[in-house]
Design a protein around this motif. Structure first.
Motif, mmCIF file in Angstrom:
data_model
loop_
_atom_site.group_PDB
_atom_site.id
_atom_site.type_symbol
_atom_site.label_atom_id
_atom_site.label_comp_id
_atom_site.label_asym_id
_atom_site.label_seq_id
_atom_site.Cartn_x
_atom_site.Cartn_y
_atom_site.Cartn_z
ATOM 1 N N ASP A 89 0.806 -1.219 0.000
ATOM 2 C CA ASP A 89 0.000 0.000 0.000
ATOM 3 C C ASP A 89 0.841 1.272 0.000
ATOM 4 O O ASP A 89 0.342 2.352 0.302
ATOM 5 N N SER A 90 2.137 1.149 -0.321
ATOM 6 C CA SER A 90 2.954 2.354 -0.476
ATOM 7 C C SER A 90 4.195 2.046 -1.301
ATOM 8 O O SER A 90 4.631 0.885 -1.380
ATOM 9 N N LEU A 91 4.740 3.089 -1.901
ATOM 10 C CA LEU A 91 5.982 2.937 -2.662
ATOM 11 C C LEU A 91 7.131 2.571 -1.729
ATOM 12 O O LEU A 91 7.984 1.755 -2.065
ATOM 13 N N LYS A 92 7.118 3.163 -0.545
ATOM 14 C CA LYS A 92 8.156 2.888 0.452
ATOM 15 C C LYS A 92 8.204 1.382 0.783
ATOM 16 O O LYS A 92 9.278 0.772 0.845
ATOM 17 N N LEU A 93 7.044 0.800 0.964
ATOM 18 C CA LEU A 93 6.977 -0.644 1.249
ATOM 19 C C LEU A 93 7.471 -1.449 0.051
ATOM 20 O O LEU A 93 8.225 -2.418 0.204
ATOM 21 N N LEU A 94 7.066 -1.039 -1.115
ATOM 22 C CA LEU A 94 7.466 -1.761 -2.327
ATOM 23 C C LEU A 94 8.989 -1.719 -2.527
ATOM 24 O O LEU A 94 9.601 -2.722 -2.921
ATOM 25 N N LEU A 111 0.657 -7.719 -4.870
ATOM 26 C CA LEU A 111 -0.557 -7.060 -5.350
ATOM 27 C C LEU A 111 -0.598 -5.682 -4.705
ATOM 28 O O LEU A 111 -0.138 -5.512 -3.571
ATOM 29 N N LEU A 112 -1.145 -4.732 -5.395
ATOM 30 C CA LEU A 112 -1.399 -3.426 -4.783
ATOM 31 C C LEU A 112 -2.756 -3.496 -4.094
ATOM 32 O O LEU A 112 -3.756 -3.898 -4.715
ATOM 33 N N GLN A 113 -2.771 -3.144 -2.824
ATOM 34 C CA GLN A 113 -4.048 -3.127 -2.115
ATOM 35 C C GLN A 113 -4.747 -1.807 -2.373
ATOM 36 O O GLN A 113 -4.215 -0.735 -2.106
ATOM 37 N N ILE A 114 -5.957 -1.903 -2.884
ATOM 38 C CA ILE A 114 -6.725 -0.717 -3.243
ATOM 39 C C ILE A 114 -7.864 -0.533 -2.250
ATOM 40 O O ILE A 114 -8.559 -1.481 -1.893
ATOM 41 N N TYR A 115 -8.018 0.689 -1.844
ATOM 42 C CA TYR A 115 -9.055 1.037 -0.875
ATOM 43 C C TYR A 115 -10.375 1.216 -1.610
ATOM 44 O O TYR A 115 -10.534 2.152 -2.385
ATOM 45 N N ILE A 116 -11.303 0.290 -1.367
ATOM 46 C CA ILE A 116 -12.606 0.408 -2.038
ATOM 47 C C ILE A 116 -13.753 0.531 -1.035
ATOM 48 O O ILE A 116 -14.876 0.845 -1.407
ATOM 49 N N LEU A 133 1.820 5.686 -8.051
ATOM 50 C CA LEU A 133 2.894 4.754 -7.681
ATOM 51 C C LEU A 133 3.487 4.098 -8.935
ATOM 52 O O LEU A 133 4.706 4.056 -9.121
ATOM 53 N N ILE A 134 2.610 3.604 -9.789
ATOM 54 C CA ILE A 134 3.055 2.895 -10.991
ATOM 55 C C ILE A 134 3.803 3.820 -11.950
ATOM 56 O O ILE A 134 4.720 3.404 -12.658
ATOM 57 N N ALA A 135 3.395 5.093 -11.954
ATOM 58 C CA ALA A 135 4.009 6.046 -12.881
ATOM 59 C C ALA A 135 5.298 6.656 -12.323
ATOM 60 O O ALA A 135 6.004 7.365 -13.033
ATOM 61 N N SER A 136 5.603 6.374 -11.060
ATOM 62 C CA SER A 136 6.759 7.040 -10.447
ATOM 63 C C SER A 136 8.072 6.496 -11.017
ATOM 64 O O SER A 136 8.172 5.320 -11.360
ATOM 65 N N PRO A 137 9.088 7.358 -11.120
ATOM 66 C CA PRO A 137 10.367 6.921 -11.692
ATOM 67 C C PRO A 137 11.025 5.802 -10.884
ATOM 68 O O PRO A 137 11.674 4.928 -11.459
ATOM 69 N N GLN A 171 -12.911 -3.957 -10.249
ATOM 70 C CA GLN A 171 -12.722 -4.689 -11.504
ATOM 71 C C GLN A 171 -12.523 -3.716 -12.676
ATOM 72 O O GLN A 171 -11.669 -3.923 -13.541
ATOM 73 N N TYR A 172 -13.298 -2.655 -12.662
ATOM 74 C CA TYR A 172 -13.179 -1.660 -13.730
ATOM 75 C C TYR A 172 -11.790 -1.017 -13.717
ATOM 76 O O TYR A 172 -11.124 -0.899 -14.754
ATOM 77 N N PHE A 173 -11.336 -0.647 -12.518
ATOM 78 C CA PHE A 173 -10.009 -0.035 -12.388
ATOM 79 C C PHE A 173 -8.913 -1.021 -12.833
ATOM 80 O O PHE A 173 -7.962 -0.636 -13.533
ATOM 81 N N PHE A 174 -9.071 -2.275 -12.441
ATOM 82 C CA PHE A 174 -8.120 -3.324 -12.834
ATOM 83 C C PHE A 174 -8.018 -3.424 -14.367
ATOM 84 O O PHE A 174 -6.928 -3.458 -14.934
ATOM 85 N N LYS A 175 -9.159 -3.425 -15.021
ATOM 86 C CA LYS A 175 -9.179 -3.520 -16.490
ATOM 87 C C LYS A 175 -8.505 -2.324 -17.145
ATOM 88 O O LYS A 175 -7.759 -2.461 -18.118
ATOM 89 N N GLN A 176 -8.795 -1.157 -16.594
ATOM 90 C CA GLN A 176 -8.183 0.072 -17.116
ATOM 91 C C GLN A 176 -6.665 0.026 -16.984
ATOM 92 O O GLN A 176 -5.939 0.348 -17.926
ATOM 93 N N LEU A 177 -6.198 -0.372 -15.793
ATOM 94 C CA LEU A 177 -4.751 -0.454 -15.566
ATOM 95 C C LEU A 177 -4.113 -1.458 -16.505
ATOM 96 O O LEU A 177 -3.046 -1.221 -17.058
ATOM 97 N N LYS A 178 -4.777 -2.587 -16.655
ATOM 98 C CA LYS A 178 -4.247 -3.655 -17.512
ATOM 99 C C LYS A 178 -4.081 -3.137 -18.940
ATOM 100 O O LYS A 178 -3.063 -3.371 -19.574
ATOM 101 N N GLU A 179 -5.079 -2.422 -19.411
ATOM 102 C CA GLU A 179 -5.021 -1.884 -20.777
ATOM 103 C C GLU A 179 -3.958 -0.805 -20.932
ATOM 104 O O GLU A 179 -3.217 -0.783 -21.904
#
Ligand SMILES: *Cc1c(COP(=O)(O)O)cnc(C)c1O
Length: 223
Positions: A89-94, A111-116, A133-137, A171-179
């Motif tokens: 749930d954070s870049l620091k942890l990753l 897995l990234l834990q997402i707050y829903i 997080l995913i877009a960070s250098p 699920q919608y967010f997952f699909k968007q990220l995947k694409e």
């Protein structure tokens, strides 16, 4: 141990090709062994100390899933063996998971834990935070972790349509990220959602892993 429920869940999951993660937290290793003998290999724990203790005494072909809040200073204890960390749930942890993975000469699945949920107590990233997080250098430099998908917990509530909506949005967010971000990443395919009370709802929304504890092992005693 509810063996009838174990069989029932397996039958329900089968047509969906969904992985059952038996959540054994607070339960003794003897109960893990009962399911192990029936062929169950994926187990979930949410405390580092309890997980490492069980990992030491139980068969080494068990795939251990870490599903609880993970403190950075404890990653080193599970890094040698953990199969999948559901709760990043954070870049620091990753970054720390990556560092410990390097030390152990392995790649650690996350897995990234997402707050829903509509609750204040649940950990996780918002959709925006996950995208950042995913877009960070720094993220691109982490070679010893693999983001295999997303995890989410729905609100603990009896209102089915609320849970339905929460799983649908993940699920919608997952699909968007995947694409958009993981189009050529074949291992980005897991959606960990659904627990004892709501896993049948999660099945309607493309879950690939359900984390089930109490209906298998009985209610937990936190005394
Ligand atoms: C405890 C726990 C579960 C299992 O909950 P049950 O209601 O007992 O099935 C699933 N996911 C997480 C993250 C948990 O902490």
């Amino acid at each position: 141990m509810n063996f009838e429920e174990f069989e029932k869940i397996q039958l329900v999951l089968k047509p969906y090709n969904v992985q059952l993660i038996a959540v054994s937290k607070t339960k003794p290793s003897t109960e893990v062994m009962q399911l192990y003998k029936l062929g169950q290999r994926h187990f979930g724990e949410n405390k580092v100390q309890e997980l490492t203790a069980k990992q030491e005494e139980l068969p080494k072909d068990i795939c251990w899933h870490f599903i609880g809040h993970l403190q950075t200073n404890k990653v080193k204890y599970i890094a040698p063996f953990v199969h999948l960390i559901h709760s990043v749930d954070s870049l620091k942890l990753l970054i720390e998971v990556n560092k410990q993975a390097v030390k152990n000469n392995r790649v650690i699945n996350c897995l990234l834990q997402i707050y829903i949920a509509n609750e204040k107590t649940k950990y996780g990233l918002s959709f925006t935070e996950a995208e950042q997080l995913i877009a960070s250098p720094e993220f691109i430099t982490l070679k010893n972790i693999r983001i295999c998908g997303l995890m989410g917990m729905a609100t603990n509530i009896s209102n089915q349509s609320q849970i339905d909506w929460e799983f649908a949005s993940l699920q919608y967010f997952f699909k968007q990220l995947k694409e958009r971000q993981f189009a050529d990443v074949p291992y980005f395919k897991e959606l960990s959602m659904g627990m004892s009370s709501d896993y049948t709802i999660a099945l309607k929304h493309g879950t690939t892993m359900v984390r089930i504890g109490s209906i298998l092992f009985g209610e937990r005693n936190y005394s």
